[in-house]
Design an enzyme around this catalytic site. Structure first.
Site, PDB file in Angstrom:
ATOM      1  N   GLY B 126       0.804  -1.226   0.000  1.00 15.63           N
ATOM      2  CA  GLY B 126       0.000   0.000   0.000  1.00 15.63           C
ATOM      3  C   GLY B 126       0.827   1.262   0.000  1.00 15.63           C
ATOM      4  CD  GLU B 245       8.105  -3.320  -6.062  1.00 22.39           C
ATOM      5  OE1 GLU B 245       7.097  -3.575  -6.705  1.00 22.39           O
ATOM      6  OE2 GLU B 245       8.156  -2.391  -5.232  1.00 22.39           O
ATOM      7  CG  ASN B 370      11.225   1.088 -16.904  1.00 26.47           C
ATOM      8  OD1 ASN B 370      11.062   0.660 -15.762  1.00 26.47           O
ATOM      9  ND2 ASN B 370      11.346   0.294 -17.954  1.00 26.47           N
ATOM     10  CD  GLU B 371       9.148   6.761 -18.287  1.00 29.54           C
ATOM     11  OE1 GLU B 371       8.430   6.294 -17.372  1.00 29.54           O
ATOM     12  OE2 GLU B 371       9.259   6.216 -19.392  1.00 29.54           O
TER      13      GLU B 371
HETATM   14  C1  LIG Z   1       0.386  -3.712 -12.580  1.00 27.24           C
HETATM   15  C2  LIG Z   1       0.612  -2.706 -11.519  1.00 27.24           C
HETATM   16  C3  LIG Z   1       0.678  -3.121 -10.194  1.00 27.24           C
HETATM   17  C4  LIG Z   1       0.877  -2.190  -9.180  1.00 27.24           C
HETATM   18  N1  LIG Z   1       0.911  -2.643  -7.894  1.00 27.24           N
HETATM   19  C5  LIG Z   1       1.038  -1.736  -6.893  1.00 27.24           C
HETATM   20  C6  LIG Z   1       1.003  -2.163  -5.534  1.00 27.24           C
HETATM   21  O1  LIG Z   1       0.880  -3.340  -5.238  1.00 27.24           O
HETATM   22  N2  LIG Z   1       1.103  -1.234  -4.560  1.00 27.24           N
HETATM   23  C7  LIG Z   1       1.259   0.085  -4.847  1.00 27.24           C
HETATM   24  O2  LIG Z   1       1.367   0.877  -3.923  1.00 27.24           O
HETATM   25  N3  LIG Z   1       1.302   0.540  -6.127  1.00 27.24           N
HETATM   26  C8  LIG Z   1       1.184  -0.348  -7.146  1.00 27.24           C
HETATM   27  N4  LIG Z   1       1.206   0.086  -8.454  1.00 27.24           N
HETATM   28  C9  LIG Z   1       1.303   1.506  -8.718  1.00 27.24           C
HETATM   29  C10 LIG Z   1       2.667   1.970  -9.198  1.00 27.24           C
HETATM   30  O3  LIG Z   1       3.576   1.958  -8.157  1.00 27.24           O
HETATM   31  C11 LIG Z   1       2.485   3.369  -9.790  1.00 27.24           C
HETATM   32  O4  LIG Z   1       1.689   3.213 -10.930  1.00 27.24           O
HETATM   33  C12 LIG Z   1       3.771   4.040 -10.156  1.00 27.24           C
HETATM   34  O5  LIG Z   1       4.503   4.396  -9.012  1.00 27.24           O
HETATM   35  C13 LIG Z   1       3.562   5.279 -11.016  1.00 27.24           C
HETATM   36  O6  LIG Z   1       2.626   6.146 -10.443  1.00 27.24           O
HETATM   37  P1  LIG Z   1       1.375   6.673 -11.282  1.00 27.24           P
HETATM   38  O7  LIG Z   1       0.694   5.498 -11.877  1.00 27.24           O
HETATM   39  O8  LIG Z   1       0.610   7.563 -10.414  1.00 27.24           O
HETATM   40  O9  LIG Z   1       1.982   7.477 -12.490  1.00 27.24           O
HETATM   41  P2  LIG Z   1       2.549   8.967 -12.457  1.00 27.24           P
HETATM   42  O10 LIG Z   1       3.491   9.129 -11.350  1.00 27.24           O
HETATM   43  O11 LIG Z   1       1.422   9.922 -12.550  1.00 27.24           O
HETATM   44  O12 LIG Z   1       3.367   8.976 -13.817  1.00 27.24           O
HETATM   45  C14 LIG Z   1       2.753   9.089 -15.102  1.00 27.24           C
HETATM   46  C15 LIG Z   1       3.869   9.200 -16.144  1.00 27.24           C
HETATM   47  O13 LIG Z   1       4.677  10.356 -15.854  1.00 27.24           O
HETATM   48  C16 LIG Z   1       6.025   9.998 -15.673  1.00 27.24           C
HETATM   49  N5  LIG Z   1       6.620  10.785 -14.597  1.00 27.24           N
HETATM   50  C17 LIG Z   1       6.111  11.085 -13.381  1.00 27.24           C
HETATM   51  N6  LIG Z   1       6.997  11.761 -12.639  1.00 27.24           N
HETATM   52  C18 LIG Z   1       8.115  11.873 -13.373  1.00 27.24           C
HETATM   53  C19 LIG Z   1       9.410  12.425 -13.150  1.00 27.24           C
HETATM   54  N7  LIG Z   1       9.731  13.013 -11.997  1.00 27.24           N
HETATM   55  N8  LIG Z   1      10.303  12.338 -14.143  1.00 27.24           N
HETATM   56  C20 LIG Z   1      10.001  11.741 -15.323  1.00 27.24           C
HETATM   57  N9  LIG Z   1       8.813  11.207 -15.590  1.00 27.24           N
HETATM   58  C21 LIG Z   1       7.879  11.255 -14.626  1.00 27.24           C
HETATM   59  C22 LIG Z   1       5.983   8.532 -15.280  1.00 27.24           C
HETATM   60  O14 LIG Z   1       7.210   7.891 -15.573  1.00 27.24           O
HETATM   61  C23 LIG Z   1       4.835   8.017 -16.104  1.00 27.24           C
HETATM   62  O15 LIG Z   1       5.293   7.731 -17.390  1.00 27.24           O
HETATM   63  C24 LIG Z   1       1.013  -0.823  -9.487  1.00 27.24           C
HETATM   64  C25 LIG Z   1       0.960  -0.408 -10.819  1.00 27.24           C
HETATM   65  C26 LIG Z   1       0.760  -1.336 -11.825  1.00 27.24           C
HETATM   66  C27 LIG Z   1       0.712  -0.859 -13.248  1.00 27.24           C
END
Ligand SMILES: Cc1cc2nc3c(=O)[nH]c(=O)nc-3n(C[C@H](O)[C@H](O)[C@H](O)COP(=O)(O)OP(=O)(O)OC[C@H]3O[C@@H](n4cnc5c(N)ncnc54)[C@H](O)[C@@H]3O)c2cc1C
Lengths: 344, 388
Positions: B126, B245, B370-371
């Protein structure tokens, strides 16, 4: 299981790196560009720390070491873009050790008194043939000849990397020059080609690191619009991508060195993988380092070109990516025989 | 260098292999993201646990074998080669457990680890919140002190929690100091998802199954015994978990070697001599092999007393990209059959390549996008100046 160089191997690599930091500067590289031969007094100095005789057997005054140490040292040579034919000389030495151990060449190579070069089947040009004291030639029909370059007709070429003194070699095989033929010669030529490809891969690792270091340094000091260009993510990611390629190429090259040093059944495939991965890393390093430098990197005056051009040349030498991919594919899919003596 | 496995390690491999050969279900289990599949995967975990294969690297007292890193790699290679079920407990046993071993009290270890290892309790991660994705320090869910009951009252919302739909316990970060900003004032909590005030809303993933969930917390009481480390230490401890992880634990080479081998088989069956796909299949196999060698290097470093650190970012970008490419290549090899989903009469191999492709697409996003990994590589490894 242990994938790391031993302390001795690391020490050797670092000793050579330190030596070349001081004795193979970019000014010296430019001097090698301008000279007829890139072989300088440095060759004798390298002999003193064991480098020229690295794979020469101990009976002939060499260190009698393996492809593991050779690749460790070549990584340092690549970092400096050492212009002397260290790899070619090691490939030649391997063949001489097998088929002409008593001819006196090996002792002289180990002592730094002689330079050897090599021309394997399919290879279009020999490096430093004019400056070499001895040339080991593998013919298309699988014979190995030990030749005096003065008895050959050499046609000098101009490489994009002017420190690579290439020439086409015409020679007339004679009973006196023949040292091996038949299956033993074919196997030795295949192994020599693998040593060359592995060595090129190790050189490419060093070149990749050098170009990455140069670009990182530049990104830390070049200011545009009031900010360091290294703060931009697009620049950062160009360089991060190079590091990822490099870090994944290195263990592949190390494994190939391990396999070749032990003549494992997978050695040829492992070497091909090494050449592919190191070649891609160097290719990306050259492109991204150039991009990060902007126009200054596009000049002859800037040192980046010395390393980029070596990387391009080595990417194609000793079998290009297509050749090595075909070898891996043939091995994995078993639907085409792996060529015993590869075409470059 | 020594790339051989010792006789003892080879014996270990044989033992794993024969147990798996005798015990891996003949037909694949239903997806773990369905109610029935989840239960069957839990049963499989119990079976592994009873034979002491669930957590080979753990101490014997908690059901492990105290296997070294090399043996762990061997176990993983054999596990995936045998086509054994996915690990429904993975976010517990691989990600959370190392943190519990490092930061948990003996009482907490005794209470959580056995049920985690046996699959009885499935743990859920979480971290993410609607406003805290890549910017995890923006966590808003909070915990208020309740001295009377000796604990904390949690309020807020977590999202994208994998296996949250059917899982039992959640570990995550909550803000215990309302005045705090960013990564200060955060505390690491373990929440029983059956507690009063917890609402779980399943979220169907790309494959249509509720693989993750949103978790709402409304005055949820958590006793002090379920705080890991001290109040305010959450960020530091979280870093340890996310390091596992991205680093070694989550994606062992075995996970990619098995599909890479199958991909070559698929090419032989269906490639029709196509040169482009031939190159792509061979590339996928080589990448899996390169990943294995890279991991050997990491294991060697760890055995020599080194640490992983920011290098884990290099690792994460590589495996996540490789996984996508591998499966994309498989789908191309399937041609018109590639789009067939599970349940289609003519789907190849129960549509596992499509399933694997959809799964792989999450890799570049989770565990830190990956970013973000490239930012870390640039700033922490290459030493480039911080982005503004
Ligand atoms: C299959 C799956 C399983 C998951 N399981 C879990 C889980 O068990 N527990 C949990 O807590 N979370 C989980 N997640 C969530 C995951 O950790 C987040 O999706 C991730 O950290 C990215 O956050 P976001 O989706 O809000 O994207 P955002 O942070 O909003 O990013 C959107 C885009 O903007 C880019 N971006 C954002 N900030 C920057 C920056 N500073 N520099 C360059 N680019 C940037 C990102 O790389 C991405 O391409 C899961 C996600 C997936 C897809």
């Amino acid at each position: 299981m242990r994938l790391a160089f031993t302390e001795d191997q690391q020490l050797f690599r670092e000793t050579v790196r330190d030596f070349l930091d001081a004795n193979c500067t970019t000014e010296q590289l430019r001097a090698a560009w301008a000279a007829d031969s890139a072989v300088s007094a440095r060759w004798g100095e390298l002999a003193k720390i064991g480098v020229t005789g690295l794979v020469v057997p101990e009976e002939q005054d060499g260190l009698g070491l393996t492809d593991e140490e050779l690749s460790a040292v070549l990584e340092s040579a690549g970092y400096a873009a050492l212009p002397e034919p260290l790899l070619e000389s090691a490939v030649a030495a391997g063949l001489l050790a097998e088929f002409a151990p008593d001819a006196g060449w090996l002792e002289r190579i180990a002592a730094g008194d002689a330079v050897a070069s090599v021309l394997l089947p399919g290879q279009p040009f020999a490096i430093e043939a004019a400056a070499a004291d001895v040339l080991v030639i593998g013919t298309e029909d699988g014979e190995i000849h030990v030749v005096n370059p003065a008895d050959c007709t050499l046609t000098a070429q101009r490489s994009v990397d002017r420190s690579r003194k290439l020439s086409a070699v015409a020679f007339t095989p004679a009973p006196e020059t023949l040292v091996a033929s038949g299956p033993a010669a074919a196997a030795a030529l295949a192994r020599a080609a693998d040593r060359g490809a592995l060595g090129a891969a190790a050189l490419l690792l060093g070149l990749t690191r050098r170009m990455l270091d140069m670009a990182v340094e530049y990104a830390k000091q070049r200011v545009q619009r009031g900010v360091l260009i290294g703060t931009h993510q697009s620049v950062q990611h160009h360089l991060a991508n190079v590091l990822i390629k490099l870090e994944f190429a290195r263990p592949v090259v190390m494994r190939a060195a391990y396999s070749l040093a032990r003549d494992l059944p997978s050695a040829a495939r492992d070497v091909s993988m090494a050449k592919i991965y190191a070649g891609e890393a160097a290719d990306l390093a050259a492109r991204n380092a150039l991009q990060v430098h902007g126009a200054i990197g596009y000049t002859e005056e800037h040192d980046l070109q010395l390393f980029m051009k070596r990387a391009w040349a080595l990417g194609a030498a000793w079998g290009d990516a297509g050749h090595h991919r075909a070898r891996v594919a043939a091995d994995l899919l078993g639907d085409a025989p792996a060529p015993l003596t590869p075409a470059f | 260098m020594d790339l051989e496995f010792s006789p003892k390690e080879q014996e270990f491999r044989q033992e794993v292999r024969s147990w798996l050969a005798a015990n891996v279900p003949a037909t694949p289990l239903p997806s773990m993201d369905t109610e029935e599949g989840f239960r069957l995967h839990q049963e499989w975990e119990k079976k592994l646990f009873d034979a002491r294969w669930a957590v080979v690297s753990w101490p014997k007292a908690y059901g492990g074998r105290e296997a070294g890193l090399t043996e762990w790699l061997i176990f993983e290679e054999e596990y995936y080669r045998a086509g054994a079920p996915g690990r429904v407990s993975q976010n517990g046993i691989f990600l959370f457990a190392p943190t519990v071993f490092e930061f948990g009290s003996k009482e907490q270890q005794d209470r959580y680890l056995p049920k985690m290892a046996s699959g009885e309790e499935i743990w859920v991660q979480g971290w993410s919140e609607p406003e805290a994705g890549s910017d995890l320090a923006n966590v808003r869910s909070r915990a208020d002190r309740d001295d009377e009951r000796g604990g904390w009252v949690l309020n807020g919302q977590k999202i994208w929690s994998s296996r949250g739909t059917y899982g039992h316990r959640l570990f995550g970060l909550f803000r215990t100091d309302p005045e705090s900003k960013r990564h200060h004032g955060l505390t690491y909590f373990m929440v029983d998802l059956a507690s009063a005030g917890v609402t779980v809303r399943p979220i169907p993933q790309l494959d249509g199954e509720p693989g993750f969930a949103e978790v709402f917390l409304d005055d949820v009481f958590v006793p002090d015994a379920d705080v890991l480390g001290g109040p305010g230490e959450g960020w530091k401890i979280m870093i340890a978990t996310t390091g596992s992880e991205r680093g070694l634990n989550l994606r062992s080479p075995g996970r990619f070697l098995a599909p890479a081998d199958r991909l070559l088989e698929l090419y032989k069956e269906r490639g029709n001599g196509d040169q482009v796909l031939r190159d792509a299949a061979v590339q996928a196999w080589m990448d899996a092999e390169a990943y294995r060698l890279f991991t050997f290097g990491t294991v060697t470093k760890l055995l020599d007393g080194g640490q992983i650190g920011a290098d884990s970012s290099i690792n994460k970008v590589f495996w996540s990209q490789m996984d996508v490419e591998l499966h994309a290549t498989a789908l191309k090899l399937l041609g018109g059959y590639g789009e067939l989903d599970e349940g289609s009469p003519d789907a190849v191999d129960g549509a596992r390549w499509l399933d694997g492709f959809l799964f792989a697409l999450g890799g570049p996003i989770y565990a830190g996008t990956n970013e973000i990994q490239r930012n870390t590589i640039a700033e922490r490894i290459l030493g480039l100046p911080r982005a503004k």
